[in-house]
Design a protein around this motif. Sequence first.
Motif, PDB file in Angstrom:
ATOM      1  N   ARG A 288       0.805  -1.224   0.000  1.00 24.93           N
ATOM      2  CA  ARG A 288       0.000   0.000   0.000  1.00 24.93           C
ATOM      3  C   ARG A 288       0.838   1.274   0.000  1.00 24.93           C
ATOM      4  NH1 ARG A 288      -5.302   0.394   0.981  1.00 24.93           N
ATOM      5  NH2 ARG A 288      -6.462  -1.538   1.139  1.00 24.93           N
ATOM      6  N   SER A 289       2.088   1.183   0.337  1.00 23.67           N
ATOM      7  CA  SER A 289       2.959   2.372   0.324  1.00 23.67           C
ATOM      8  C   SER A 289       4.018   2.255  -0.756  1.00 23.67           C
ATOM      9  CB  SER A 289       3.616   2.549   1.702  1.00 23.67           C
ATOM     10  OG  SER A 289       2.619   2.785   2.678  1.00 23.67           O
ATOM     11  N   GLY A 290       3.674   1.546  -1.823  1.00 24.88           N
ATOM     12  CA  GLY A 290       4.644   1.296  -2.884  1.00 24.88           C
ATOM     13  C   GLY A 290       4.269   1.930  -4.197  1.00 24.88           C
ATOM     14  N   HIS A 291       4.358   1.120  -5.240  1.00 22.54           N
ATOM     15  CA  HIS A 291       4.166   1.616  -6.605  1.00 22.54           C
ATOM     16  C   HIS A 291       3.503   0.517  -7.434  1.00 22.54           C
ATOM     17  CE1 HIS A 291       5.305   4.622  -9.663  1.00 22.54           C
ATOM     18  NE2 HIS A 291       5.328   3.588 -10.490  1.00 22.54           N
ATOM     19  N   VAL A 292       2.614   0.923  -8.340  1.00 19.84           N
ATOM     20  CA  VAL A 292       2.008  -0.026  -9.269  1.00 19.84           C
ATOM     21  C   VAL A 292       2.309   0.419 -10.694  1.00 19.84           C
ATOM     22  CG1 VAL A 292       0.142  -0.790  -7.749  1.00 19.84           C
ATOM     23  CG2 VAL A 292      -0.239   1.166  -9.255  1.00 19.84           C
ATOM     24  N   ARG A 293       2.441  -0.575 -11.563  1.00 19.83           N
ATOM     25  CA  ARG A 293       2.709  -0.278 -12.967  1.00 19.83           C
ATOM     26  C   ARG A 293       2.057  -1.355 -13.804  1.00 19.83           C
ATOM     27  NH1 ARG A 293       5.865  -0.405 -17.448  1.00 19.83           N
ATOM     28  NH2 ARG A 293       6.693   1.577 -18.160  1.00 19.83           N
ATOM     29  N   SER A 294       1.329  -0.920 -14.829  1.00 20.04           N
ATOM     30  CA  SER A 294       0.749  -1.877 -15.763  1.00 20.04           C
ATOM     31  C   SER A 294       1.800  -2.264 -16.792  1.00 20.04           C
ATOM     32  CB  SER A 294      -0.475  -1.273 -16.459  1.00 20.04           C
ATOM     33  OG  SER A 294      -0.111  -0.167 -17.259  1.00 20.04           O
ATOM     34  N   ALA A 295       1.615  -3.407 -17.416  1.00 16.83           N
ATOM     35  CA  ALA A 295       2.562  -3.877 -18.434  1.00 16.83           C
ATOM     36  C   ALA A 295       2.657  -2.885 -19.594  1.00 16.83           C
ATOM     37  CB  ALA A 295       2.153  -5.258 -18.935  1.00 16.83           C
ATOM     38  N   THR A 296       1.573  -2.170 -19.872  1.00 16.15           N
ATOM     39  CA  THR A 296       1.579  -1.192 -20.962  1.00 16.15           C
ATOM     40  C   THR A 296       2.272   0.109 -20.554  1.00 16.15           C
ATOM     41  OG1 THR A 296      -0.529  -0.239 -20.270  1.00 16.15           O
ATOM     42  CG2 THR A 296      -0.614  -2.054 -21.880  1.00 16.15           C
ATOM     43  N   GLY A 297       2.431   0.322 -19.250  1.00 20.42           N
ATOM     44  CA  GLY A 297       3.028   1.554 -18.744  1.00 20.42           C
ATOM     45  C   GLY A 297       2.033   2.697 -18.604  1.00 20.42           C
ATOM     46  N   ILE A 298       0.787   2.488 -19.019  1.00 21.12           N
ATOM     47  CA  ILE A 298      -0.229   3.534 -18.903  1.00 21.12           C
ATOM     48  C   ILE A 298      -0.525   3.832 -17.434  1.00 21.12           C
ATOM     49  CG2 ILE A 298      -2.649   4.098 -19.378  1.00 21.12           C
ATOM     50  CD1 ILE A 298      -2.264   2.521 -22.046  1.00 21.12           C
ATOM     51  N   ILE A 299      -0.579   2.793 -16.626  1.00 21.32           N
ATOM     52  CA  ILE A 299      -0.698   2.984 -15.179  1.00 21.32           C
ATOM     53  C   ILE A 299       0.707   2.891 -14.616  1.00 21.32           C
ATOM     54  CG2 ILE A 299      -1.563   2.033 -13.008  1.00 21.32           C
ATOM     55  CD1 ILE A 299      -3.981   0.995 -14.582  1.00 21.32           C
ATOM     56  N   ASP A 300       1.116   3.942 -13.953  1.00 17.90           N
ATOM     57  CA  ASP A 300       2.458   4.018 -13.368  1.00 17.90           C
ATOM     58  C   ASP A 300       2.332   4.977 -12.192  1.00 17.90           C
ATOM     59  OD1 ASP A 300       5.135   3.850 -12.882  1.00 17.90           O
ATOM     60  OD2 ASP A 300       5.782   4.655 -14.825  1.00 17.90           O
ATOM     61  N   LEU A 301       1.870   4.444 -11.056  1.00 19.75           N
ATOM     62  CA  LEU A 301       1.433   5.289  -9.953  1.00 19.75           C
ATOM     63  C   LEU A 301       2.041   4.926  -8.608  1.00 19.75           C
ATOM     64  CD1 LEU A 301      -2.395   5.050 -10.736  1.00 19.75           C
ATOM     65  CD2 LEU A 301      -0.930   7.020 -11.200  1.00 19.75           C
ATOM     66  N   ASP A 302       2.313   5.949  -7.810  1.00 15.83           N
ATOM     67  CA  ASP A 302       2.660   5.728  -6.421  1.00 15.83           C
ATOM     68  C   ASP A 302       1.394   5.363  -5.666  1.00 15.83           C
ATOM     69  OD1 ASP A 302       5.372   6.294  -6.650  1.00 15.83           O
ATOM     70  OD2 ASP A 302       5.080   8.433  -6.263  1.00 15.83           O
ATOM     71  N   MET A 303       1.543   4.476  -4.719  1.00 15.06           N
ATOM     72  CA  MET A 303       0.422   4.020  -3.900  1.00 15.06           C
ATOM     73  C   MET A 303       0.639   4.488  -2.468  1.00 15.06           C
ATOM     74  SD  MET A 303      -1.417   2.308  -6.075  1.00 15.06           S
ATOM     75  CE  MET A 303      -2.499   1.251  -5.130  1.00 15.06           C
ATOM     76  N   SER A 304      -0.462   4.599  -1.746  1.00 16.19           N
ATOM     77  CA  SER A 304      -0.384   4.962  -0.340  1.00 16.19           C
ATOM     78  C   SER A 304      -1.609   4.443   0.378  1.00 16.19           C
ATOM     79  CB  SER A 304      -0.325   6.488  -0.186  1.00 16.19           C
ATOM     80  OG  SER A 304      -0.311   6.845   1.184  1.00 16.19           O
ATOM     81  N   VAL A 305      -1.445   4.260   1.660  1.00 10.66           N
ATOM     82  CA  VAL A 305      -2.609   4.046   2.515  1.00 10.66           C
ATOM     83  C   VAL A 305      -3.485   5.278   2.303  1.00 10.66           C
ATOM     84  CG1 VAL A 305      -3.321   3.925   4.939  1.00 10.66           C
ATOM     85  CG2 VAL A 305      -1.263   2.718   4.172  1.00 10.66           C
ATOM     86  N   PRO A 306      -4.818   5.160   2.325  1.00 11.58           N
ATOM     87  CA  PRO A 306      -5.653   6.356   2.155  1.00 11.58           C
ATOM     88  C   PRO A 306      -5.235   7.465   3.123  1.00 11.58           C
ATOM     89  CG  PRO A 306      -7.022   4.391   2.125  1.00 11.58           C
ATOM     90  CD  PRO A 306      -5.628   3.955   2.503  1.00 11.58           C
ATOM     91  N   GLU A 307      -5.288   8.689   2.632  1.00  6.93           N
ATOM     92  CA  GLU A 307      -4.857   9.843   3.423  1.00  6.93           C
ATOM     93  C   GLU A 307      -5.554   9.895   4.779  1.00  6.93           C
ATOM     94  OE1 GLU A 307      -4.371  14.674   2.991  1.00  6.93           O
ATOM     95  OE2 GLU A 307      -5.167  13.539   1.302  1.00  6.93           O
ATOM     96  N   GLY A 308      -6.838   9.569   4.808  1.00  9.78           N
ATOM     97  CA  GLY A 308      -7.601   9.576   6.062  1.00  9.78           C
ATOM     98  C   GLY A 308      -7.144   8.536   7.066  1.00  9.78           C
ATOM     99  N   LEU A 309      -6.342   7.575   6.607  1.00  6.42           N
ATOM    100  CA  LEU A 309      -5.807   6.535   7.497  1.00  6.42           C
ATOM    101  C   LEU A 309      -4.315   6.733   7.748  1.00  6.42           C
ATOM    102  CD1 LEU A 309      -7.622   3.391   6.040  1.00  6.42           C
ATOM    103  CD2 LEU A 309      -8.225   4.710   8.076  1.00  6.42           C
TER     104      LEU A 309
END
Length: 161
Positions: free
Chosen positions: A20-41
């Motif tokens: 949840r505090s890492g990074h996700v990436r799709s094979a196509t590279g279209i999704i390439d996002l930092d992840m986080s626990v929801p801000e409220g948490l």
Amino acid sequence: MATTEKKTLYTADASAVGGRSGHVRSATGIIDLDMSVPEGLGGKKGATNPEELFAAGYASCFQQALLVIAQRAGDKLDADTTVACSVSLFQEGEGYGLSAVLDVDLKKFGRDKTVEMVRQAHKICPYSVGTRGNMEVELRVQGEAIPVAAEENAGVAEKGN
């Protein structure tokens, strides 16, 4: 009862590192996002989370199911039709779970027709089919909950043997 052959239409591939505090990436590279626990948490601002991604995917997929239902009936959806999806993360005992609320506004159709189209879309939407029996999904039309029969939400429809 005849069985139908399952045919894979598409496979999406993505990977995650760091949870949840890492990074996700799709094979196509279209999704390439930092992840986080929801801000409220306690998470950081400016990053998404699995629930947000799931809500976006479910809303988009459900709207496509509505487009299919309308087309089958010879109708066309208003360009301003919206499907809003809220996905909630909850804790129950030691485990965690998700629930979803889909709120549909078809703009040009009356309530009865909209309710029927939403019910039909819920039967064919891949997200609805995939979550059926595994998580609570509430259907709404312009903010008002519509009754959902137990078999529409409680389990996958029986397949012929």
